[in-house]
Write an enzyme that holds these catalytic residues in place. Structure first.
Site, PDB file in Angstrom:
ATOM      1  CE1 TYR A   1       5.683   5.927 -28.438  1.00 28.41           C
ATOM      2  CE2 TYR A   1       5.348   5.034 -26.474  1.00 28.41           C
ATOM      3  CZ  TYR A   1       5.521   6.025 -27.025  1.00 28.41           C
ATOM      4  OH  TYR A   1       5.629   7.537 -26.637  1.00 28.41           O
TER       5      TYR A   1
ATOM      6  CG  HIS B   1     -13.812  -6.807 -23.106  1.00 22.61           C
ATOM      7  ND1 HIS B   1     -14.358  -8.093 -22.627  1.00 22.61           N
ATOM      8  CD2 HIS B   1     -12.827  -6.317 -22.183  1.00 22.61           C
ATOM      9  CE1 HIS B   1     -13.686  -8.085 -21.406  1.00 22.61           C
ATOM     10  NE2 HIS B   1     -12.841  -7.267 -21.299  1.00 22.61           N
TER      11      HIS B   1
ATOM     12  NE  ARG C   1     -14.368  -9.467 -14.298  1.00 21.79           N
ATOM     13  CZ  ARG C   1     -14.733  -8.728 -13.201  1.00 21.79           C
ATOM     14  NH1 ARG C   1     -13.794  -8.595 -12.069  1.00 21.79           N
ATOM     15  NH2 ARG C   1     -16.060  -7.916 -13.205  1.00 21.79           N
TER      16      ARG C   1
END
Length: 750
Positions: free
Chosen positions: A129, A85, A39
């Site tokens: 969007y 993921h 990570r």
């Protein structure tokens, strides 16, 4: 098809006793390793964290190459989360957005279409969007990923594969930098200029093991996407790159704009990396409202696509450098970018690396990729040459081949027996359409065979020679530099270097505060206030309850007031911020973070360039420069280390050549000050030895002037040097009873 994961083992039939500490340590270590490896820390070879690598590979699968049509980020995020993921869509989208922001990434890996946030700190629009595709830099990072150039592993569900590392034709770790916080460690790598990194890498190829001093001839320092000015000197930059730890002082870029008729304004055109513009302007406005920026009249944000912050001075006579220096010290117009190049070396070991080690990791990875891609290509050439040899045989015997295909029951075996073809060649011939067989031309086949044979020899020669491999890597790096050279828009250096003004004004505090005389009054219980002017008669002052006058001294509004507490800490107060003399003041505890058990021992005005003797109750002490006592935070500075029942007892001026010490046992000792050590912090050495009791008082004086003291009536007594001989000894001795007339309080200021 991927093999299904084995089922989990059945639970034990009976409970198993496990030591709680061992279980916690095992689980915490597993969590720490997963955080570090999966990570927080980037791989030194491609500079990517797993989430970034998976985003790019997911976009590669979707064929979102530069120049292709954009796709919705919702599609990208969904595919990455579903295949690689499984850590939540928002985490993936936030990482994707950062890769697309040109003010966050020096060389963006994602090209976004839509609202991807701005430098003011506004968030990006929702992923339904926005649209995205990869940039040319991302394409270079993944160049050759399908050519067996890197290792692969199963994804989390075991139904597909993902790359462990990218081929990375770009030194992405240093080019784009990285930030992350793991368990027990963190990383902070600033971005750099690719063209400079290419020059340093080429030098490193020719000079293996080159040190940071040599490499900084090419890599001058970081190159932030938002520009700015680095003010560190060359020596500190070299040291940061040598150790992999340190920091850079980054200032905003500004210029003086003439408004005519003698008027001017300071215009900020670039702000430090990582600073939100809206927060910066709010910070300046708050300081302006709090009257902490007396030289500034107004601040305006006139930014459009470019940053433009206008700072208006209160007076035309204010020096622009003075105004900006005050803003640099009080606002985020100047920040410190920390450097901690803690990365996964070889993708496995977390370690802090130097600039040279980081570049060498990338170069070694490029060599490994070159070898693997060459072998992959060599295998493809061998396969094609085998097929071409078969096709040439077919061309020379086309009619017989057609007859065998038409008439034989097992044409494959017949072809192999008649022309000596391999199994692969025979299958290829049978899979080829008749129309294609009739169009075969011997010249084309022979030409392709010759070209592939020459390419095969070249690759084999490359694989056998380390020198040729490094030459090929150098050619690739030179091509990369041409793509991102300093003459290109993306490759042009944005951050410059300049030394900060050594002294803009003699003392910035004096420039910001009007200089006026004060009388500082401290009560016995630690309440402090400042009276205007130099007030000698303090008999009319009122105090709370049974409190009374403790200490008073003259100062100025620009003075720093120092306070020693019993735990050995020294706190710094600004005289200009002390409460006025109309009331009864405020406790020093409200102005500094004192421990509950600590008491105020001494308060005095800071005298630059002087020294003081600080002593604990057990008579351990040392000399300390007053400038070492200053601190810039409410937490103060730990100076005297005390242990057990000992406490800080006194701190006196150290102007003289001898020290006089008297204990509670009323024994006086005089010894040369040269026997004391000067330190910035510590326990010190013993001044006087006692069988019982502690120290009462100490004084530094000039032996030629004699030892003086004042009794409770205010009378001054002096013992000349010849009469002091019986008390003069060495440090840590017991001493003798003081001369007649010495105050019974055992104080030199009785």
């Amino acid at each position: 098809m991927a093999r299904a994961a084995p089922p989990p083992p059945p639970p034990p039939s009976a409970p198993i006793d496990v030591n709680l500490r061992d279980a916690l340590e095992e689980r915490y270590l597993a969590y720490a390793l997963s955080t570090i490896m999966g990570r927080a820390l980037p791989d030194a070879r491609d500079g990517l964290k797993p989430v970034h690598r998976r985003i790019l590979y997911g976009m590669h699968i979707l064929r979102l190459d530069p120049g292709t049509a954009f796709k919705k980020c919702a599609k990208i995020v969904g595919d990455v989360m579903g295949s690689f993921h499984p850590h939540g869509d928002q985490a993936i989208y936030e990482a994707l957005v950062r890769l697309a922001q040109d003010f966050s990434s020096r060389y963006p890996l994602v090209e976004g279409q839509g609202n991807f946030g701005n430098i003011d700190g506004d968030n990006a629009a929702a992923y339904r969007y926005t649209e995205a595709r990869m940039t040319d830099v991302a394409r270079l990072l993944m160049e050759g990923v399908d050519e067996d150039s890197v290792d692969w592993r199963d994804n989390y569900s075991g139904d597909t594969k993902e790359p462990i590392v990218m081929p990375s034709a770009v030194p992405n770790l240093l080019a784009n930098g990285a930030q992350g916080i793991a368990v027990g460690m963190a990383t902070s790598v600033p971005p750099h200029n690719i063209a400079e990194l290419c020059d340093a890498a080429l030098y490193l190829i020719g000079h293996p093991g080159a040190d940071a001093e040599a490499l900084t001839q090419f890599v001058r320092g970081p190159d932030f996407p938002t520009g700015g000015i680095v003010t560190d000197d060359h020596a500190s930059i070299v040291e940061t790159y040598r150790t992999g730890r340190g920091g850079f002082r980054l200032r905003a870029r500004w210029e003086k704009e003439d408004l005519g008729r003698g008027g001017w304004a300071a215009v900020v055109t670039e702000i430090p990396y990582g600073v939100q513009k809206s927060r910066l302007i709010e910070q300046i406005a708050n300081l302006l409202n709090d009257k902490k920026l007396p030289h500034l009249a107004d601040v305006r944000d006139e930014s459009t696509e470019d940053v433009r912050i206008v700072l208006e001075p209160r007076s035309r006579t204010v020096e622009p450098a003075t105004l900006m220096e005050s803003l640099f010290r009080l606002t985020e117009l100047e920040t410190r970018i920390s450097v901690n190049m803690n990365v996964l070396v070889d993708g496995v070991t977390p370690r802090v690396v130097s600039l040279g080690e980081a570049l060498q990791q990338w170069l070694d990875h490029r060599r490994a990729v070159l070898v693997r891609r060459s072998r992959h290509r060599l295998a493809a050439i061998d396969r094609r040459l085998e097929l071409l040899a078969g096709m040439i045989v077919v061309f020379l015997n086309l009619d017989e081949v057609i007859r065998i295909v038409r008439e034989e029951d097992d044409p494959k075996e017949a072809l192999k027996a008649r022309f000596g073809l391999t199994d692969t060649q025979a299958v290829y011939v049978l899979d080829t359409r008749l129309r294609s067989l009739r169009r075969l031309e011997e010249m084309q086949l022979r030409k392709e065979q010759t070209e592939l044979t020459a390419e095969k020899a070249s690759i084999e020669s490359l694989l056998e020679s380390d020198r040729k491999q490094w030459q090929m890597i150098a050619v690739q790096i030179r091509d990369l530099k041409k793509t991102f050279g300093p003459e290109t828009k993306l490759g042009r250096r944005r951050t410059s270097f300049a030394a900060a003004p050594e002294v803009v004004v003699a003392d910035l505090a004096e420039a910001l505060v009007e200089r006026e005389p004060l009388t500082v009054v401290v009560s016995e219980k630690g309440w402090i206030r400042a009276l205007k002017g130099q007030v000698a008669d303090l008999s009319s002052l009122a105090f709370k309850g049974d409190d009374g006058l403790g200490i008073s001294f003259f100062a100025e509004t620009t003075s720093k007031i120092l306070a020693l507490t019993s735990d050995g800490k020294v706190f710094t107060l600004d005289a200009s911020k002390l409460p006025g003399g109309r009331g009864q003041g405020e406790p020093i505890r409200l102005m500094a973070d004192l421990d509950e058990s600590a008491a105020i021992v001494a308060v005095w005005p800071h005298a630059p360039g002087t020294k003081r003797l600080i002593v604990a109750s057990d008579a351990n002490g040392f000399l300390v420069a007053e400038d070492e006592l200053l601190s810039s935070t409410r937490k103060g500075r730990a100076v005297l280390n005390v242990s057990g029942a000992a406490k800080a007892a006194l701190i006196v001026p150290a102007a003289g050549d001898h020290v006089a010490v008297i204990g509670q046992n009323r024994k006086l000792l005089v010894f040369p000050i040269a026997q004391l050590s000067e330190m910035a912090r510590g326990k010190g050495t013993r001044l006087q030895r006692y069988k019982d009791g502690d120290i009462s008082d100490a004084k530094v004086f000039a032996i030629a002037d004699g030892l003086t003291w004042r009794d409770s009536a205010g009378r001054t007594f002096t013992v000349a040097m010849p009469e002091l001989q019986e008390w003069i000894g060495n440090r840590a001795e017991a001493g003798r009873l003081p001369p007649k007339g010495f105050p019974k309080s055992n104080k030199f200021e009785g």
